[in-house]
Design a protein around this motif. Structure first.
Motif, short mmCIF file in Angstrom:
data_model
loop_
_atom_site.label_atom_id
_atom_site.label_comp_id
_atom_site.label_asym_id
_atom_site.label_seq_id
_atom_site.Cartn_x
_atom_site.Cartn_y
_atom_site.Cartn_z
N TYR A 1 39.93 50.57 32.56
CA TYR A 1 39.53 50.22 33.93
C TYR A 1 38.16 49.54 33.94
O TYR A 1 37.97 48.52 34.61
CB TYR A 1 39.49 51.46 34.83
CG TYR A 1 40.78 52.23 34.91
CD1 TYR A 1 42.01 51.58 35.04
CD2 TYR A 1 40.78 53.63 34.85
CE1 TYR A 1 43.18 52.30 35.11
CE2 TYR A 1 41.96 54.36 34.92
CZ TYR A 1 43.16 53.68 35.05
OH TYR A 1 44.33 54.38 35.12
N ASP A 2 37.21 50.11 33.21
CA ASP A 2 35.84 49.57 33.23
C ASP A 2 35.78 48.16 32.64
O ASP A 2 35.14 47.27 33.18
CB ASP A 2 34.88 50.49 32.47
CG ASP A 2 34.60 51.78 33.24
OD1 ASP A 2 35.05 51.89 34.39
OD2 ASP A 2 33.93 52.68 32.68
N ARG A 3 36.48 47.98 31.51
CA ARG A 3 36.42 46.67 30.86
C ARG A 3 37.19 45.63 31.66
O ARG A 3 36.78 44.47 31.74
CB ARG A 3 36.97 46.77 29.42
CG ARG A 3 36.12 47.63 28.51
CD ARG A 3 34.68 47.15 28.42
NE ARG A 3 34.54 45.81 27.91
CZ ARG A 3 34.18 45.52 26.67
NH1 ARG A 3 33.88 46.47 25.83
NH2 ARG A 3 34.08 44.27 26.27
N LEU A 4 38.30 46.05 32.25
CA LEU A 4 39.07 45.12 33.08
C LEU A 4 38.23 44.65 34.27
O LEU A 4 38.12 43.46 34.57
CB LEU A 4 40.36 45.79 33.58
CG LEU A 4 41.23 44.92 34.48
CD1 LEU A 4 41.86 43.78 33.69
CD2 LEU A 4 42.32 45.75 35.16
N LEU A 5 37.58 45.61 34.93
CA LEU A 5 36.77 45.30 36.10
C LEU A 5 35.60 44.40 35.73
O LEU A 5 35.31 43.41 36.42
CB LEU A 5 36.27 46.62 36.71
CG LEU A 5 35.93 46.64 38.18
CD1 LEU A 5 37.09 46.13 39.01
CD2 LEU A 5 35.58 48.07 38.58
N ALA A 6 34.93 44.72 34.62
CA ALA A 6 33.76 43.94 34.20
C ALA A 6 34.18 42.51 33.87
O ALA A 6 33.53 41.54 34.27
CB ALA A 6 33.08 44.60 33.00
N ASP A 7 35.30 42.37 33.14
CA ASP A 7 35.71 41.03 32.74
C ASP A 7 36.24 40.24 33.93
O ASP A 7 36.03 39.02 34.03
CB ASP A 7 36.76 41.10 31.62
CG ASP A 7 36.83 39.80 30.85
OD1 ASP A 7 35.81 39.44 30.22
OD2 ASP A 7 37.86 39.11 30.91
N TYR A 8 36.89 40.94 34.84
CA TYR A 8 37.39 40.29 36.06
C TYR A 8 36.23 39.79 36.91
O TYR A 8 36.28 38.71 37.51
CB TYR A 8 38.25 41.29 36.84
CG TYR A 8 38.56 40.89 38.26
CD1 TYR A 8 39.54 39.95 38.54
CD2 TYR A 8 37.87 41.47 39.32
CE1 TYR A 8 39.83 39.60 39.85
CE2 TYR A 8 38.14 41.12 40.63
CZ TYR A 8 39.12 40.18 40.89
OH TYR A 8 39.40 39.84 42.17
N ALA A 9 35.15 40.58 36.97
CA ALA A 9 33.98 40.17 37.76
C ALA A 9 33.39 38.89 37.20
O ALA A 9 32.97 38.00 37.94
CB ALA A 9 32.94 41.29 37.78
N GLU A 10 33.35 38.77 35.87
CA GLU A 10 32.79 37.57 35.24
C GLU A 10 33.79 36.40 35.26
O GLU A 10 33.39 35.24 35.32
CB GLU A 10 32.43 37.87 33.77
CG GLU A 10 31.33 38.91 33.60
CD GLU A 10 29.99 38.41 34.11
OE1 GLU A 10 29.72 37.21 33.96
OE2 GLU A 10 29.24 39.23 34.67
N HIS A 11 35.07 36.74 35.15
CA HIS A 11 36.11 35.70 35.07
C HIS A 11 37.22 36.04 36.05
O HIS A 11 38.26 36.57 35.67
CB HIS A 11 36.67 35.63 33.65
CG HIS A 11 35.64 35.37 32.61
ND1 HIS A 11 35.21 34.11 32.27
CD2 HIS A 11 34.91 36.23 31.85
CE1 HIS A 11 34.28 34.19 31.35
NE2 HIS A 11 34.07 35.47 31.07
N PRO A 12 36.98 35.76 37.33
CA PRO A 12 37.98 36.11 38.34
C PRO A 12 39.34 35.49 38.02
O PRO A 12 39.42 34.35 37.57
CB PRO A 12 37.42 35.52 39.63
CG PRO A 12 35.97 35.37 39.38
CD PRO A 12 35.83 35.08 37.92
N ARG A 13 40.38 36.27 38.21
CA ARG A 13 41.75 35.79 37.99
C ARG A 13 42.71 36.67 38.77
O ARG A 13 42.29 37.66 39.35
CB ARG A 13 42.08 35.77 36.50
CG ARG A 13 41.80 37.09 35.77
CD ARG A 13 41.55 36.74 34.31
NE ARG A 13 41.64 37.86 33.40
CZ ARG A 13 40.57 38.44 32.85
NH1 ARG A 13 39.35 38.07 33.20
NH2 ARG A 13 40.73 39.40 31.97
N THR A 14 43.96 36.33 38.75
CA THR A 14 44.96 37.06 39.53
C THR A 14 45.55 38.16 38.66
O THR A 14 46.14 37.88 37.62
CB THR A 14 46.05 36.10 40.02
OG1 THR A 14 45.41 35.03 40.72
CG2 THR A 14 47.02 36.82 40.94
N ILE A 15 45.36 39.39 39.09
CA ILE A 15 45.82 40.53 38.31
C ILE A 15 46.74 41.39 39.16
O ILE A 15 46.43 41.69 40.32
CB ILE A 15 44.61 41.35 37.79
CG1 ILE A 15 43.82 40.53 36.77
CG2 ILE A 15 45.08 42.67 37.16
CD1 ILE A 15 42.50 41.13 36.37
#
Lengths: 128, 302
Positions: free
Chosen positions: B169-183
């Motif tokens: 969860y933490d890594r997904l959220l952090a990477d999503y914040a830097e690289h927004p995409r559709t999840i």
């Protein structure tokens, strides 16, 4: 797993957490506020939700954006927040307190005595 | 907000079973959506049709405005992490990562390597000798490091312990914040993902019963607790989706946000309110839909 509670909009809770930090002085006026992504990571919430909380504070004038650098706490924000919280204090804290007191048969005078008893400075001569 | 994925009147029939029943739903670009529902509700079928791994009986799917089926360009922008992902028998994790690296244009090798460390994935063991949790970690790492523009995680956590799930969860959220995409995140551990998702889609018996943003769902249901007759007076005429009774105390969960007048009425009647978590709400709504279906035979309320 996080400090976020049920039943209240998360973005309001995020905004309040930032306000609390300004009120207790841990986030000084004119200093840089945490970014949306930092708030999202810390509270383990969606960045869009954290962004809504930050936007709310920008609209209120508590935070402002410095282009290319980030969010900063506006000068005078702490005083404004204090005034706002004091206005709502009676409604948020005293009304429920008096309702519960009434339910268990304590008069407002009894409550006032209790408050004085709790906040009185420790008696001289007792253990330091 | 533009939809990265548009699903229009999608129906999937397997002989007697209707897996998807006229599903119309969109997944907004650069958001995280929680796709929730019971086992067999149609979640995996929906995701596999969107990623062109299954055929629709009727209806259309568009990803970035185009049909994904036999469309290599669209397919290379999507990553589907399945619960039961198959890998070649003798392959090791690094083979799976090498294949993903070739397929996904945005693959981040450094990110993959740091995730391998965090999940303590043994790289020199064949995949079929990995534990269930390590197998899930392979999928999770591919899902995050691929940075695909559209990423589906279908119950990606099987066998992952609480620590490893938090890493996910933490890594997904952090990477999503830097690289927004559709999840799109499909999960039964709803309380664990409730704060990660911006939108919620609930599918039940092949139909969409909820499609809204997570924030507005948070106030959507309240449990009213107190003396039975007072609770019944307050809930009369409201949509009650669940009740529990203990002696003369009744707890009734009602749909619909409470107004200020409601709150005052509750206070006057001496009734308490309890917030309903997303998990409870989904459980109640899917149960409620089934009850409504068995009593009216006419189908679940929308």
């Amino acid at each position: 797993m996080s400090m976020v509670e049920e039943g209240r909009a998360i973005f309001l809770q995020i905004a309040q957490a930032v306000e609390d930090a300004i009120l207790d002085g841990s986030l000084a006026e004119e200093s840089q506020a945490p970014s949306t992504n930092e708030l999202a990571a810390f509270h383990r919430i969606n960045p869009a939700t954290a962004g809504k909380g930050v936007n709310l504070l920008v609209e209120k004038g508590v935070l402002h954006k410095r282009r290319g650098i980030g969010m900063f706490v506006t000068a005078g924000a702490r005083e404004a927040l204090l005034a706002e919280r004091r206005t709502g204090f009676a409604e948020r804290f005293l009304d429920p307190l008096l309702a519960e007191a009434n339910a268990i048969g304590l008069s407002p005078a009894d409550v006032a005595d209790l408050i004085r008893g709790r906040t009185a400075p420790p008696d001289q001569g007792t253990t330091p | 907000m533009t939809a990265a994925i548009e699903v229009d009147h999608l129906t999937k029939r397997y002989r007697e079973t209707l897996a998807l029943d006229d599903v119309t739903v969109g997944f907004a670009e650069n958001t995280i959506t929680g796709l929730l529902g019971r086992n067999g509700a149609g979640k995996t079928t929906l995701m596999s049709i969107i990623t062109a791994q299954n055929f629709a009986t009727h209806g259309t799917v568009r990803v970035f405005g185009r049909e994904p089926y036999e469309n290599a360009d669209v397919l290379s922008r999507m990553c589907f992490v399945r619960e039961s992902q198959q890998y070649q028998d003798e392959s090791k994790p690094h083979h799976a990562f090498a294949a993903a690296r070739m397929f996904f244009a945005n693959w981040d090798q450094q990110l993959a390597e740091s995730l391998v460390e965090e999940f303590r994935l043994p790289m020199n063991r064949t995949i079929k000798k990995l534990s269930r949790g390590q197998l899930s970690a392979v999928g999770v790492i591919i899902g995050i490091a691929s940075r695909a523009e559209v990423t589906f995680f279908d119950e990606p956590y099987l066998g992952l312990d609480a620590v490893a799930r938090q890493v996910f969860y933490d890594r997904l959220l952090a990477d999503y914040a830097e690289h927004p995409r559709t999840i799109v995140l499909s999960s039964h551990l709803i309380d664990e993902i409730a704060h990660l998702v911006e939108n919620v889609v609930v599918i039940d018996d092949g139909r969409i019963i909820v499609d809204t943003d997570a924030e507005s769902l948070r106030g959507e249901a309240t449990t009213i607790v107190g003396q039975r007759s007072a609770v019944e007076t307050f809930t009369a005429g409201r949509r009650v989706i669940h009740t529990d009774a203990l002696g003369n105390t009744l707890a009734a969960t009602v749909l619909g946000a409470l107004t200020e007048a409601d709150r005052q009425a509750l206070a006057r009647a001496g009734l308490d309110t309890e917030a309903v978590s997303l998990q409870q709400l989904v459980v109640r709504m899917t149960q409620h839909a089934h009850q409504a279906q068995t009593t009216t035979t006419k189908g679940a309320p929308r």
